[in-house]
Design a protein around this motif. Sequence first.
Motif, PDB file in Angstrom:
ATOM      1  N   LYS A  99       0.828  -1.212   0.000  1.00 23.44           N
ATOM      2  CA  LYS A  99       0.000   0.000   0.000  1.00 23.44           C
ATOM      3  C   LYS A  99       0.859   1.256   0.000  1.00 23.44           C
ATOM      4  CE  LYS A  99      -3.940   2.080   2.416  1.00 23.44           C
ATOM      5  NZ  LYS A  99      -4.883   1.943   3.556  1.00 23.44           N
ATOM      6  N   GLU A 100       1.943   1.253   0.760  1.00 25.95           N
ATOM      7  CA  GLU A 100       2.854   2.400   0.764  1.00 25.95           C
ATOM      8  C   GLU A 100       3.461   2.619  -0.617  1.00 25.95           C
ATOM      9  OE1 GLU A 100       3.873   4.568   3.267  1.00 25.95           O
ATOM     10  OE2 GLU A 100       2.124   3.809   4.360  1.00 25.95           O
TER      11      GLU A 100
ATOM     12  N   MET B   5       0.748   4.053  -2.995  1.00 26.08           N
ATOM     13  CA  MET B   5       0.458   5.468  -2.710  1.00 26.08           C
ATOM     14  C   MET B   5       1.596   6.362  -3.199  1.00 26.08           C
ATOM     15  SD  MET B   5      -1.469   5.579   1.007  1.00 26.08           S
ATOM     16  CE  MET B   5      -0.064   4.936   1.887  1.00 26.08           C
TER      17      MET B   5
ATOM     18  N   GLN C 164       1.401   6.631  -6.979  1.00 33.79           N
ATOM     19  CA  GLN C 164       0.322   7.523  -7.410  1.00 33.79           C
ATOM     20  C   GLN C 164       0.730   8.982  -7.242  1.00 33.79           C
ATOM     21  OE1 GLN C 164      -2.078   7.457  -9.186  1.00 33.79           O
ATOM     22  NE2 GLN C 164      -4.030   8.146  -8.353  1.00 33.79           N
TER      23      GLN C 164
ATOM     24  N   SER D 100      -4.547   4.199  -9.719  1.00 29.47           N
ATOM     25  CA  SER D 100      -5.756   4.520  -8.941  1.00 29.47           C
ATOM     26  C   SER D 100      -6.602   3.263  -8.719  1.00 29.47           C
ATOM     27  CB  SER D 100      -6.575   5.586  -9.665  1.00 29.47           C
ATOM     28  OG  SER D 100      -5.847   6.788  -9.789  1.00 29.47           O
TER      29      SER D 100
ATOM     30  N   LEU E 299      -4.899   1.206  -6.086  1.00 24.07           N
ATOM     31  CA  LEU E 299      -5.088   1.791  -4.763  1.00 24.07           C
ATOM     32  C   LEU E 299      -6.478   1.467  -4.211  1.00 24.07           C
ATOM     33  CD1 LEU E 299      -3.496   3.488  -2.749  1.00 24.07           C
ATOM     34  CD2 LEU E 299      -4.519   5.535  -3.758  1.00 24.07           C
TER      35      LEU E 299
END
Length: 609
Positions: A311-312, A315, A318, A337, A340
């Motif tokens: 997830k890091e 992000m 993005q 996106s 995410l």
Amino acid sequence: MPGGYHIRIFIAWLRLSIRTTVFRSYTSLLAFLLRLIRHCQVFAGGKERTFREPGLAFSSHPADQEKKTHGTLAVPLLKAPLQSEGPNPLAFNNQSRSFPTGPIPSVPSTSSSPYPAAPGQFLDITLIPIIPGQIKRYERNQFQDHNEDFEIQKGPLDCSEELAPVSGWEPLTHPEGALFFYHSSDRVFTDVDVRDPGTAVTMGEVVKQVYKKARKADIFHVSTEIALERVEVDGKEKWGYYFADHDKRVVFWLEPHKSRDLLDNVRGVRRQSHVKYALESQYWFVRPERMHIELFPNKRFLPEDVLVRLKEIVMFTQADSITSEKCLAPYASDEVSSMLGLMDPLMSSVDKEHEHSVWIVARFMGNFCSDKFANFCGQPGARLDADQSLYDDSIPRPKTILFRVMNVILFGSPDAQSKALRKIWVDYTIVQRRWKNFINRLNNEWNGYTIFSTVMLAVDISFLAVPPVQNQTPAILVLYMSTLCALGSLVVSLVLAGQVNDSRRDSAKGVASFMLEMSHSILGLESLALMLSLPYALLIWGMVFFAAALSIVIYRTSDVVTISIVSPIWIAIFILSTWPVLAANNIHVSHLSSWIAEQVSHFRSWCHS
């Protein structure tokens, strides 16, 4: 003396009792000391190692084992079954799928095997290192029978017999539908169909050979898994293997190994801290190959730290794609996106046996690890933007005279296409995100060119039917040239659209092969730039020839007043039309005036001398 006899009997009995008691106390004391030593080893963080004849066994304290398995993607070990005389070290326990609370099963012994070979049978086993990407799961085309009817037996359908373990091999189904097998006691995965008795015997011998080499290497620990694949080398059957380390999240072998497939055309690898990203990408996944976790996601629990790390990364990717035009993200902004949006639903699968979620995480992590490896992450001179070249042989060469001439003839389009190609072909590697945008732009342009070319063809044919034009041979000749150029633009647009949208160009590997072939031509990558410029240039030439035909008709059929009015307008349109072409080739009016002044100055100085 009867009394003395009984006294001697009593003394002998008492001596035997004391000796037995002392021996039992000594045994209990020794057992207590051994247990104390083992507990001290666990608290010191060491790994308990026991020797079981005739082979080496790997085990650890139950509490420590349970803690480790929860934090990795290793398949949880089964509880060690209670064994009596003649234990089978490879026996499969299908009753418990929980984390272990007892000792880890020992490494199989080479002196006994649960796969008995036929009398007089000798198996010649040759082991070779492979990477997960060399497992040919997607290349196996097994044709099905043509039977039309299948008789279903009475009663509720029972598939337990077909899904039961065979010689300890449990059949599992991949989320994509593939069948593979897992041996829980040996911690071995394979795509080979072991339900055939002969194949099961061979696989047993292969497993014995692998563990025989592993005992000599002495580099195992509890979270290590093995994958086996039948390969053919020079017409001979061999067995490929690799180990997956779930603590370090890499693959490894029991011998030094060089692999071009592992490096994936990345040159200049010199440090272990660099190649670890390639090994980690093989552990997870890297397109278009299939890697360990992606190949075998079943029976695994998704650790929270892995998902948080993913997830890091997503992000950050993005944010980088939003704020930078030269970001190194392997995905487009809309794709990131979408990724995410999957992170929060995946959190519900943490510490649960959800193979689909494990597969998703493995695919994403593999792509990011592969990207880090290609960009020399953490190394001196790491690539920090998508346009940066890491090799001196990838620096663009000066443009040839032929290209410069063709660039003028084709109205500056080749130079623009060449610059765009340099941005998507860096160090002989495709920047996939830019390639997709580039292809989408080309398709939109070519769709427009086909419409304009069709209109141009209709205009040329209609103009030929005008009566004053039929008597003007030069105008007819120029109109023919305009028609041919418009037709050429239409045909080339359709051909190029078909080639670019070919299925061979969809994958990064196919695109890279195509670009590499083009770069080896006479003009190098500039030949592709010339090719992509043809639809636009031919359409412009078709318009130029039409304008020439119109001018011929005007100047040969009109009076002086008409010509005097049309000429200034025609000259102004010509200058404005050629201005973008001259500017694209760095030819400006200010430069031209200074060049003329310089030439005049040189001429005057020459005259005075």
